[in-house]
Design a protein around this motif. Structure first.
Motif, short mmCIF file in Angstrom:
data_model
loop_
_atom_site.label_atom_id
_atom_site.label_comp_id
_atom_site.label_asym_id
_atom_site.label_seq_id
_atom_site.Cartn_x
_atom_site.Cartn_y
_atom_site.Cartn_z
N LYS A 202 0.84 -1.21 0.00
CA LYS A 202 0.00 0.00 0.00
C LYS A 202 0.87 1.25 0.00
N ARG A 205 2.48 1.75 -3.47
CA ARG A 205 1.51 2.22 -4.46
C ARG A 205 1.25 3.72 -4.27
N SER A 208 4.20 5.73 -5.45
CA SER A 208 4.22 5.78 -6.92
C SER A 208 3.22 6.80 -7.44
#
Ligand code: 4GX
Length: 271
Positions: A202, A205, A208
Protein backbone atom coordinates in the motif's frame (compact mmCIF):
# COMPACT_ATOMS: atom_id res chain seq x y z
CA UNK A 1 15.49 -11.82 -31.97
CA UNK A 2 17.83 -10.72 -34.72
CA UNK A 3 18.83 -7.06 -35.11
CA UNK A 4 20.81 -5.77 -38.08
CA UNK A 5 22.22 -2.28 -37.60
CA UNK A 6 22.96 -0.26 -40.72
CA UNK A 7 25.81 2.03 -39.67
CA UNK A 8 29.00 3.67 -40.90
CA UNK A 9 30.41 3.21 -37.38
CA UNK A 10 29.91 -0.37 -36.09
CA UNK A 11 32.69 0.17 -33.48
CA UNK A 12 30.33 2.50 -31.62
CA UNK A 13 28.25 -0.51 -30.57
CA UNK A 14 30.98 -2.12 -28.44
CA UNK A 15 29.10 -1.31 -25.19
CA UNK A 16 26.40 -3.85 -26.16
CA UNK A 17 28.90 -6.67 -25.53
CA UNK A 18 28.76 -5.92 -21.81
CA UNK A 19 26.46 -6.68 -18.91
CA UNK A 20 22.94 -7.97 -19.44
CA UNK A 21 22.87 -7.52 -23.22
CA UNK A 22 26.28 -9.19 -23.57
CA UNK A 23 24.87 -12.18 -21.69
CA UNK A 24 21.75 -12.23 -23.90
CA UNK A 25 23.96 -12.26 -26.99
CA UNK A 26 26.17 -15.05 -25.55
CA UNK A 27 23.06 -17.07 -24.72
CA UNK A 28 21.82 -16.67 -28.29
CA UNK A 29 18.60 -14.93 -27.26
CA UNK A 30 19.69 -11.85 -29.23
CA UNK A 31 21.88 -11.55 -32.31
CA UNK A 32 23.17 -8.11 -33.28
CA UNK A 33 24.96 -7.73 -36.62
CA UNK A 34 26.26 -4.73 -38.47
CA UNK A 35 26.06 -3.81 -42.11
CA UNK A 36 28.08 -0.87 -43.40
CA UNK A 37 26.67 1.19 -46.30
CA UNK A 38 30.27 1.96 -47.30
CA UNK A 39 30.62 -1.71 -48.29
CA UNK A 40 27.83 -1.14 -50.81
CA UNK A 41 29.50 1.65 -52.76
CA UNK A 42 31.21 1.06 -56.10
CA UNK A 43 33.20 4.25 -56.66
CA UNK A 44 36.92 4.59 -55.93
CA UNK A 45 36.33 6.74 -52.82
CA UNK A 46 33.53 4.59 -51.40
CA UNK A 47 31.32 7.69 -51.19
CA UNK A 48 28.32 7.49 -48.87
CA UNK A 49 27.32 11.17 -48.79
CA UNK A 50 26.79 14.00 -51.23
CA UNK A 51 25.69 17.64 -51.45
CA UNK A 52 21.99 18.41 -50.98
CA UNK A 53 20.01 19.24 -54.11
CA UNK A 54 18.86 22.84 -53.83
CA UNK A 55 21.90 23.77 -51.79
CA UNK A 56 22.24 24.36 -48.10
CA UNK A 57 24.65 23.37 -45.37
CA UNK A 58 26.06 19.91 -44.75
CA UNK A 59 25.91 16.63 -46.57
CA UNK A 60 23.18 14.06 -47.12
CA UNK A 61 23.60 10.28 -47.02
CA UNK A 62 23.12 8.81 -50.47
CA UNK A 63 20.13 6.52 -51.02
CA UNK A 64 21.79 3.65 -52.89
CA UNK A 65 24.36 2.46 -50.31
CA UNK A 66 21.63 2.45 -47.65
CA UNK A 67 19.11 0.62 -49.88
CA UNK A 68 21.68 -2.03 -50.81
CA UNK A 69 22.81 -2.44 -47.19
CA UNK A 70 19.23 -2.91 -45.96
CA UNK A 71 18.29 -5.18 -48.88
CA UNK A 72 21.29 -7.40 -48.07
CA UNK A 73 19.74 -8.30 -44.69
CA UNK A 74 15.99 -7.58 -44.88
CA UNK A 75 13.38 -10.34 -44.88
CA UNK A 76 9.66 -10.10 -45.69
CA UNK A 77 8.89 -9.85 -41.95
CA UNK A 78 11.52 -7.23 -41.02
CA UNK A 79 10.69 -3.98 -39.24
CA UNK A 80 12.97 -1.42 -40.91
CA UNK A 81 13.40 1.44 -38.46
CA UNK A 82 14.97 4.79 -39.30
CA UNK A 83 16.34 6.61 -36.24
CA UNK A 84 15.55 10.27 -36.79
CA UNK A 85 14.42 13.37 -34.87
CA UNK A 86 11.21 13.43 -36.92
CA UNK A 87 10.14 9.92 -35.86
CA UNK A 88 7.51 9.02 -33.28
CA UNK A 89 8.99 9.58 -29.86
CA UNK A 90 10.24 6.35 -28.32
CA UNK A 91 8.52 5.08 -25.20
CA UNK A 92 7.98 1.81 -23.36
CA UNK A 93 4.93 0.80 -25.42
CA UNK A 94 6.98 1.13 -28.64
CA UNK A 95 9.74 -0.98 -27.08
CA UNK A 96 7.11 -3.60 -26.22
CA UNK A 97 5.74 -3.50 -29.76
CA UNK A 98 9.22 -3.95 -31.31
CA UNK A 99 10.00 -6.77 -28.87
CA UNK A 100 7.28 -8.87 -30.54
CA UNK A 101 9.15 -8.81 -33.89
CA UNK A 102 11.61 -11.48 -35.04
CA UNK A 103 13.82 -9.15 -37.05
CA UNK A 104 14.68 -5.46 -36.72
CA UNK A 105 16.78 -3.44 -39.14
CA UNK A 106 17.92 -0.17 -37.56
CA UNK A 107 19.18 2.54 -39.91
CA UNK A 108 21.60 5.06 -38.36
CA UNK A 109 21.88 8.30 -40.30
CA UNK A 110 24.71 10.80 -40.16
CA UNK A 111 25.44 14.26 -41.50
CA UNK A 112 22.38 16.47 -42.11
CA UNK A 113 20.29 13.39 -42.77
CA UNK A 114 19.52 10.72 -45.32
CA UNK A 115 18.01 10.98 -48.79
CA UNK A 116 14.24 11.28 -48.32
CA UNK A 117 13.65 8.18 -50.48
CA UNK A 118 15.01 6.07 -47.61
CA UNK A 119 12.22 7.34 -45.36
CA UNK A 120 9.59 7.08 -48.10
CA UNK A 121 10.40 3.75 -49.73
CA UNK A 122 12.63 1.72 -47.40
CA UNK A 123 11.83 2.41 -43.75
CA UNK A 124 8.65 0.88 -42.34
CA UNK A 125 8.96 2.90 -39.14
CA UNK A 126 10.70 6.05 -37.95
CA UNK A 127 11.64 6.57 -34.31
CA UNK A 128 13.14 9.47 -32.37
CA UNK A 129 14.55 8.85 -28.89
CA UNK A 130 13.70 12.41 -27.85
CA UNK A 131 13.63 16.07 -28.78
CA UNK A 132 17.34 16.80 -28.93
CA UNK A 133 19.90 16.55 -31.71
CA UNK A 134 22.48 13.76 -31.82
CA UNK A 135 25.52 13.58 -34.11
CA UNK A 136 24.28 10.29 -35.56
CA UNK A 137 21.66 7.60 -35.11
CA UNK A 138 24.01 5.15 -33.34
CA UNK A 139 23.30 6.20 -29.75
CA UNK A 140 19.57 6.25 -30.56
CA UNK A 141 19.83 2.72 -31.99
CA UNK A 142 21.60 1.54 -28.83
CA UNK A 143 18.86 3.01 -26.66
CA UNK A 144 16.24 1.16 -28.72
CA UNK A 145 18.24 -2.09 -28.66
CA UNK A 146 18.68 -1.91 -24.88
CA UNK A 147 15.02 -1.15 -24.14
CA UNK A 148 13.77 -3.85 -26.55
CA UNK A 149 16.28 -6.58 -25.62
CA UNK A 150 15.49 -6.49 -21.91
CA UNK A 151 11.87 -7.39 -22.77
CA UNK A 152 12.85 -10.58 -24.62
CA UNK A 153 12.12 -13.86 -22.84
CA UNK A 154 14.99 -14.92 -20.56
CA UNK A 155 17.12 -11.79 -21.03
CA UNK A 156 16.52 -10.48 -17.53
CA UNK A 157 17.23 -12.82 -14.67
CA UNK A 158 14.61 -13.45 -12.00
CA UNK A 159 16.12 -10.72 -9.79
CA UNK A 160 15.98 -8.15 -12.58
CA UNK A 161 12.46 -9.06 -13.77
CA UNK A 162 10.78 -6.63 -16.16
CA UNK A 163 7.19 -6.91 -14.95
CA UNK A 164 7.10 -4.64 -11.89
CA UNK A 165 8.77 -1.43 -13.01
CA UNK A 166 8.37 2.20 -13.98
CA UNK A 167 6.40 2.82 -17.17
CA UNK A 168 5.19 -0.74 -17.74
CA UNK A 169 2.26 -0.01 -15.40
CA UNK A 170 2.25 3.68 -16.31
CA UNK A 171 3.50 4.94 -12.93
CA UNK A 172 6.93 6.02 -11.73
CA UNK A 173 8.74 3.61 -9.45
CA UNK A 174 8.40 3.88 -5.66
CA UNK A 175 11.51 4.76 -3.59
CA UNK A 176 13.90 1.89 -2.90
CA UNK A 177 16.21 1.45 0.08
CA UNK A 178 18.76 -1.09 1.19
CA UNK A 179 20.91 -1.47 4.32
CA UNK A 180 21.80 0.24 6.58
CA UNK A 181 18.46 1.26 8.17
CA UNK A 182 19.99 4.65 8.97
CA UNK A 183 22.63 6.40 6.83
CA UNK A 184 24.09 9.75 7.96
CA UNK A 185 21.03 10.29 10.09
CA UNK A 186 18.59 9.60 7.25
CA UNK A 187 16.33 6.68 8.19
CA UNK A 188 14.61 4.17 5.93
CA UNK A 189 10.79 4.71 6.14
CA UNK A 190 9.54 2.66 9.05
CA UNK A 191 6.79 0.93 7.04
CA UNK A 192 9.44 -0.83 4.95
CA UNK A 193 11.10 -2.33 8.03
CA UNK A 194 7.82 -3.65 9.43
CA UNK A 195 7.74 -6.88 7.39
CA UNK A 196 4.00 -6.31 6.94
CA UNK A 197 3.68 -7.09 3.22
CA UNK A 198 0.19 -5.66 2.64
CA UNK A 199 1.16 -2.40 4.36
CA UNK A 200 4.37 -2.21 2.33
CA UNK A 201 2.47 -2.76 -0.94
CA UNK A 202 0.00 0.00 0.00
CA UNK A 203 2.82 2.39 0.92
CA UNK A 204 4.63 1.72 -2.35
CA UNK A 205 1.51 2.22 -4.46
CA UNK A 206 0.83 5.52 -2.67
CA UNK A 207 4.44 6.66 -3.22
CA UNK A 208 4.22 5.78 -6.92
CA UNK A 209 0.97 7.71 -7.30
CA UNK A 210 2.24 10.79 -5.43
CA UNK A 211 5.55 10.83 -7.26
CA UNK A 212 3.92 10.49 -10.64
CA UNK A 213 1.41 13.28 -9.88
CA UNK A 214 4.27 15.51 -8.68
CA UNK A 215 6.99 14.76 -11.25
CA UNK A 216 5.09 13.54 -14.33
CA UNK A 217 1.55 14.93 -14.20
CA UNK A 218 1.29 14.18 -17.93
CA UNK A 219 1.16 10.47 -17.04
CA UNK A 220 -1.84 10.83 -14.71
CA UNK A 221 -5.00 9.32 -16.20
CA UNK A 222 -8.42 10.05 -14.70
CA UNK A 223 -8.31 6.60 -13.05
CA UNK A 224 -4.97 7.34 -11.40
CA UNK A 225 -6.17 10.79 -10.30
CA UNK A 226 -9.18 9.15 -8.68
CA UNK A 227 -6.95 6.63 -6.93
CA UNK A 228 -4.71 9.48 -5.73
CA UNK A 229 -7.67 11.44 -4.36
CA UNK A 230 -8.74 8.33 -2.45
CA UNK A 231 -7.09 8.82 0.95
CA UNK A 232 -7.42 5.16 1.87
CA UNK A 233 -9.69 5.74 4.88
CA UNK A 234 -12.74 4.15 3.24
CA UNK A 235 -13.39 0.42 3.35
CA UNK A 236 -11.61 -1.50 0.55
CA UNK A 237 -13.20 -3.88 -1.92
CA UNK A 238 -16.68 -4.27 -3.44
CA UNK A 239 -16.46 -0.79 -4.91
CA UNK A 240 -19.72 0.65 -6.25
CA UNK A 241 -19.97 1.34 -9.91
CA UNK A 242 -19.05 5.00 -10.46
CA UNK A 243 -21.60 7.15 -12.26
CA UNK A 244 -19.17 9.71 -13.70
CA UNK A 245 -15.51 9.75 -14.70
CA UNK A 246 -13.67 12.66 -13.10
CA UNK A 247 -12.65 15.11 -15.81
CA UNK A 248 -8.98 14.98 -16.70
CA UNK A 249 -7.55 18.48 -16.64
CA UNK A 250 -5.10 19.57 -19.32
CA UNK A 251 -1.73 17.91 -18.70
CA UNK A 252 0.27 20.10 -16.35
CA UNK A 253 3.98 20.75 -16.67
CA UNK A 254 6.27 18.58 -14.58
CA UNK A 255 7.15 20.13 -11.22
CA UNK A 256 9.56 22.94 -12.05
CA UNK A 257 11.12 22.76 -8.58
CA UNK A 258 13.03 19.62 -9.55
CA UNK A 259 14.30 21.06 -12.80
CA UNK A 260 17.58 22.93 -12.61
CA UNK A 261 16.67 25.18 -15.53
CA UNK A 262 13.23 25.25 -17.03
CA UNK A 263 13.67 28.59 -18.79
CA UNK A 264 13.68 27.22 -22.34
CA UNK A 265 10.71 28.41 -24.39
CA UNK A 266 7.93 25.87 -24.74
CA UNK A 267 7.53 23.90 -27.91
CA UNK A 268 11.15 24.22 -28.89
CA UNK A 269 11.99 21.42 -31.26
CA UNK A 270 15.29 20.37 -32.75
CA UNK A 271 13.70 19.43 -36.05
N1 4GX B 1 16.47 10.30 -32.15
N2 4GX B 1 19.78 12.27 -34.83
C1 4GX B 1 20.08 11.02 -36.91
C2 4GX B 1 20.78 12.19 -38.95
C3 4GX B 1 19.46 11.94 -39.59
C4 4GX B 1 18.55 12.96 -39.83
C5 4GX B 1 17.36 12.65 -40.46
C6 4GX B 1 18.02 10.38 -40.51
C7 4GX B 1 17.10 11.36 -40.80
C8 4GX B 1 18.02 11.35 -33.30
C9 4GX B 1 17.12 11.45 -32.23
C10 4GX B 1 18.91 12.43 -33.78
C11 4GX B 1 20.41 13.45 -35.42
C12 4GX B 1 20.20 11.01 -35.41
C13 4GX B 1 20.27 13.43 -36.92
N3 4GX B 1 19.20 10.67 -39.92
N4 4GX B 1 17.87 10.13 -33.82
N5 4GX B 1 20.76 12.18 -37.48
N6 4GX B 1 16.91 12.50 -31.44
O1 4GX B 1 18.87 13.49 -33.22
O2 4GX B 1 16.93 9.49 -33.12
Amino acid sequence: MRIDVVTLFPEMFAPLEHSILGRAIEQGRLTVSYVNPRDFTSDRHRTVDDYPYGGGPGMVMKAEPIFLAVESVARPDSAVVLLSPTGRVFKQSIAAELATRDHLVLICGHYEGVDERVREHLATDEISIGDYVLTGGELAAMVVIDAVARLLPGVLGHAESASDESHSHGLLEYPQYTRPPEFRGWPVPERLLSGHHAEIAKWRRRQSLERTAQLRPDLMTSELLAELADDGTKKRGRRRRSTAEPATSAPAEPDTAVLADSTAPEGESPV
